[in-house]
Scaffold this active site. Structure first.
Site, PDB file in Angstrom:
ATOM      1  N   HIS A 103       0.737  -1.428  -0.406  1.00  0.00           N
ATOM      2  CA  HIS A 103       0.060  -0.082   0.298  1.00  0.00           C
ATOM      3  C   HIS A 103       0.749   1.301  -0.140  1.00  0.00           C
ATOM      4  O   HIS A 103       0.404   2.282   0.872  1.00  0.00           O
ATOM      5  CB  HIS A 103      -0.588  -0.263   1.255  1.00  0.00           C
ATOM      6  CG  HIS A 103      -2.235  -0.641   0.955  1.00  0.00           C
ATOM      7  ND1 HIS A 103      -3.358  -0.942   0.317  1.00  0.00           N
ATOM      8  CD2 HIS A 103      -2.242  -2.405   1.495  1.00  0.00           C
ATOM      9  CE1 HIS A 103      -3.886  -1.536   0.313  1.00  0.00           C
ATOM     10  NE2 HIS A 103      -3.831  -2.266   1.071  1.00  0.00           N
ATOM     11  N   ASP A 132      -0.950  -4.558   6.236  1.00  0.00           N
ATOM     12  CA  ASP A 132      -2.049  -5.782   5.726  1.00  0.00           C
ATOM     13  C   ASP A 132      -1.492  -6.055   4.072  1.00  0.00           C
ATOM     14  O   ASP A 132      -1.077  -5.502   3.089  1.00  0.00           O
ATOM     15  CB  ASP A 132      -3.280  -5.073   5.824  1.00  0.00           C
ATOM     16  CG  ASP A 132      -3.249  -3.303   5.017  1.00  0.00           C
ATOM     17  OD1 ASP A 132      -2.252  -2.931   5.284  1.00  0.00           O
ATOM     18  OD2 ASP A 132      -4.352  -3.325   3.925  1.00  0.00           O
ATOM     19  N   GLU A 133      -2.041  -6.751   3.531  1.00  0.00           N
ATOM     20  CA  GLU A 133      -2.232  -7.394   2.336  1.00  0.00           C
ATOM     21  C   GLU A 133      -0.687  -6.811   0.856  1.00  0.00           C
ATOM     22  O   GLU A 133      -0.834  -6.196   0.545  1.00  0.00           O
ATOM     23  CB  GLU A 133      -3.353  -6.055   1.180  1.00  0.00           C
ATOM     24  CG  GLU A 133      -4.486  -7.158   1.724  1.00  0.00           C
ATOM     25  CD  GLU A 133      -5.746  -5.944   1.321  1.00  0.00           C
ATOM     26  OE1 GLU A 133      -6.651  -6.026   0.956  1.00  0.00           O
ATOM     27  OE2 GLU A 133      -5.351  -4.677   0.736  1.00  0.00           O
ATOM     28  N   SER A 134       0.334  -7.862   2.303  1.00  0.00           N
ATOM     29  CA  SER A 134       1.306  -7.233   1.533  1.00  0.00           C
ATOM     30  C   SER A 134       2.132  -7.750   0.515  1.00  0.00           C
ATOM     31  O   SER A 134       3.115  -8.526   0.173  1.00  0.00           O
ATOM     32  CB  SER A 134       3.058  -7.085   2.405  1.00  0.00           C
ATOM     33  OG  SER A 134       2.542  -5.677   2.912  1.00  0.00           O
ATOM     34  N   HIS A 135       1.003  -7.682  -0.386  1.00  0.00           N
ATOM     35  CA  HIS A 135       1.393  -9.203  -1.886  1.00  0.00           C
ATOM     36  C   HIS A 135       2.540  -9.383  -2.131  1.00  0.00           C
ATOM     37  O   HIS A 135       2.323 -10.997  -3.119  1.00  0.00           O
ATOM     38  CB  HIS A 135       0.149  -9.779  -2.414  1.00  0.00           C
ATOM     39  CG  HIS A 135      -1.576  -9.709  -1.557  1.00  0.00           C
ATOM     40  ND1 HIS A 135      -1.249 -10.140  -0.732  1.00  0.00           N
ATOM     41  CD2 HIS A 135      -2.286  -9.005  -1.583  1.00  0.00           C
ATOM     42  CE1 HIS A 135      -3.237 -10.496   0.057  1.00  0.00           C
ATOM     43  NE2 HIS A 135      -3.615 -10.002  -0.841  1.00  0.00           N
TER      44      HIS A 135
END
Ligand code: TNX
Length: 525
Positions: free
Chosen positions: A271, A334-337
């Protein structure tokens, strides 16, 4: 039989008693007032206190803080009632006909945020251990006056309070909302307006999501391009914006004066496109990305192997910590894909230490429990119960924001104008009907610091659009955070909420008029 009822009886038979106790003789019963959150205990006396032109607000001693709380109440009541309440100081309880705010001897049951409100036909007396309790108590005074008290212009009618005693204190010390100012930017006035709305429902935290792929919203003096470039746009290509440090401090002070703690979030290592677009050196390949105005997630990552990344983060945390009096800084996670898990874990471990070195505690989304949690790090449960449970196993406390129950950006149903529905549709009853302490078997009440309702702003950019998603669900989250679970019940709540329709209208709140709420009811339950 109470005095008021006797007066009613004087008008004649049973029928008239009923009619008059519903109309002319209201209010007679404090326990039937429609307060949100519902207080812990209410004992009615059946009489009434009359707010008159002579009524003033007395505060105990010469404390500037108490005077300020008294003034907040006066500023809320004077425009509509026209009573010209003045704030005065006193050493002892004032003469009859007044409102009195004082700090009590230690009343341990009330804790740091509780209050006792005793209303007789002679005096309205509010006591608390701490000023925060008085501030919450004055919200109760507002809520037991007629809804039109919230209007900004003079209103006709009498201003009566039912007599009795309210003793009230919260279940959880953290009762929060989150506003995503990164996907769409919200200006200082919108944030202040939200802070007053939160205060009315006794919430005490506003978490600001200050950076994301689409925008960087807080001035960092040592890295000026973050806002000069990274703050320039938002979802859909609008002009974006950012808070200068002075504006951020102004928000923090405004919130503090309302007993609300601001928690700033800088989301990382994912993000982060707005930062990656502003400084090429933060990218693995050394090249700046383009600014992004879409709504995908999970494509960006800071270069976790480069030392400059940690210099950057340390500067950001240092500046933010210096501007933020509250104990927490939120570091996202979060969501550190786009970050490999073997890079994510050491990164989150190192950044936690940096926050601690700057004197703050860490808050982060539930994925952080994959790393090694430092003492005092709090895990914000939003997606995976398994992650939150891992956090508890590491001895961490949990902040409850389960997306399926508590996300303010979820649509009410398939016809909702704004919002997303990847986690669930959350009608007003569903948002209300859950208990943080029993949702996940492994997360017990003693593991939970409180509840937070996030508003992600991919689909909303204007105040009224945000309000459609926030209200009326926020009131339910406020009650979940404050009122003991055993006192909460949807059938009782929906009637109190219906009464708040008039209040929200008076405050110009563009709430969603859910069909599940009997908005037109005037009966007091
Ligand atoms: C997931 S919640 C996200 C956000 C989105 C949100 C939309 C969380 C920690 N990450 O980036 O805005 O869904 O509902």
């Amino acid at each position: 039989m109470t005095q008021t009822k006797l007066k009613c009886l004087a008008f004649g038979g049973l029928f008239l008693t009923v009619i008059f106790s519903q109309m002319a003789c209201k209010p007679t019963d404090l326990s039937k007032e429609n307060m949100i959150p519902k207080p812990v205990s209410v004992v009615s006396e059946g009489g009434e206190f009359n707010l008159t032109d002579q009524t003033d607000i007395y505060v105990q001693g010469e404390s500037a803080e108490l005077k300020q709380i008294g003034q907040y109440l006066a500023d809320k009541l004077n425009p509509s009632t026209g009573k010209g309440l003045e704030v005065k100081t006193t050493d002892k309880a004032p003469e009859q006909g007044n409102i009195y705010l004082s700090l009590s001897e230690n009343d341990s049951e009330l804790g740091d945020e509780g209050y006792q409100l005793k209303i007789t036909d002679k005096l309205v007396s509010l006591t608390a251990n701490k000023p925060a309790g008085l501030f919450h108590g004055i919200q109760t005074i507002r809520q037991i006056l007629p809804a039109k008290v919230e209007m900004a212009s003079a209103q006709k009618g009498s201003w009566k309070l039912a007599t009795g005693t309210i003793r009230d204190y919260p279940v959880y010390g953290y009762r929060g909302a989150m506003l995503d100012v990164a996907r769409h930017f919200f200006g200082v006035d919108d944030v202040k307006n939200y802070i007053d709305q939160l205060a009315y429902y006794k919430m005490n935290v506003l978490h600001l999501h200050l950076s994301d792929d689409q925008g960087w919203r807080i001035e960092i003096k040592s890295w000026p391009n973050l806002t000069a470039h990274g703050g320039k746009t938002e979802v859909g290509g609008g002009e974006g914006g950012f808070y200068t440090q002075e504006q951020y401090s102004d928000i923090v002070k405004y919130a503090q004066d309302r007993y609300i703690n601001i928690i700033p979030e800088i989301d990382m290592p994912g993000h982060t496109n707005a930062a990656l677009a502003s400084y090429p050196e933060l990218n693995e390949n050394g090249k700046a990305t383009e600014l992004y105005t879409g709504t995908e997630v999970g494509f960006s990552t800071l270069a976790t192997h480069k030392e400059v990344t940690y210099k950057f983060i340390d500067d950001v945390i240092r500046e933010l910590a210096a501007l933020t009096p509250g104990e927490y800084l939120h570091i996202g996670g979060d969501e550190s894909h786009a970050t490999k898990i073997e890079d994510y874990i050491p990164f989150m471990n190192r950044v936690q230490d940096m926050v601690i070195a700057h004197g703050k505690k860490v808050l982060a989304w539930d994925e952080i429990a994959l790393a090694t949690l430092k003492p005092n790090t709090v895990v914000q449960y939003w997606a995976k119960a398994e992650n939150a449970t891992k956090g508890v196993a590491q001895g961490a406390k949990v902040l409850m924001s389960p997306a399926k129950n508590a996300y303010l950006d979820m649509q009410y149903d398939s016809t909702s104008t704004y919002g997303l529905h990847w986690a669930a549709y959350i009608e007003v009853d569903k948002g209300y009907n859950w208990d943080p302490a029993t949702l996940v078997p492994e997360i017990k009440k003693e593991n939970i610091i409180g509840i937070e309702a996030p508003l992600w702003s991919e689909t909303v950019g204007a105040r009224q659009e945000a309000e459609y998603l926030i209200f009326p669900r926020l009131l339910g989250y406020a009650e979940i955070g404050w009122t003991p679970a055993e006192l909460r019940n949807w059938d009782n709540y929906k009637v109190r909420l219906a009464n708040h329709g008039e209040r929200m209208k008076a405050m110009n709140i563009a709430f969603f008029p859910s069909k599940l709420v009997p908005w037109n009811t005037t009966a007091k339950k």
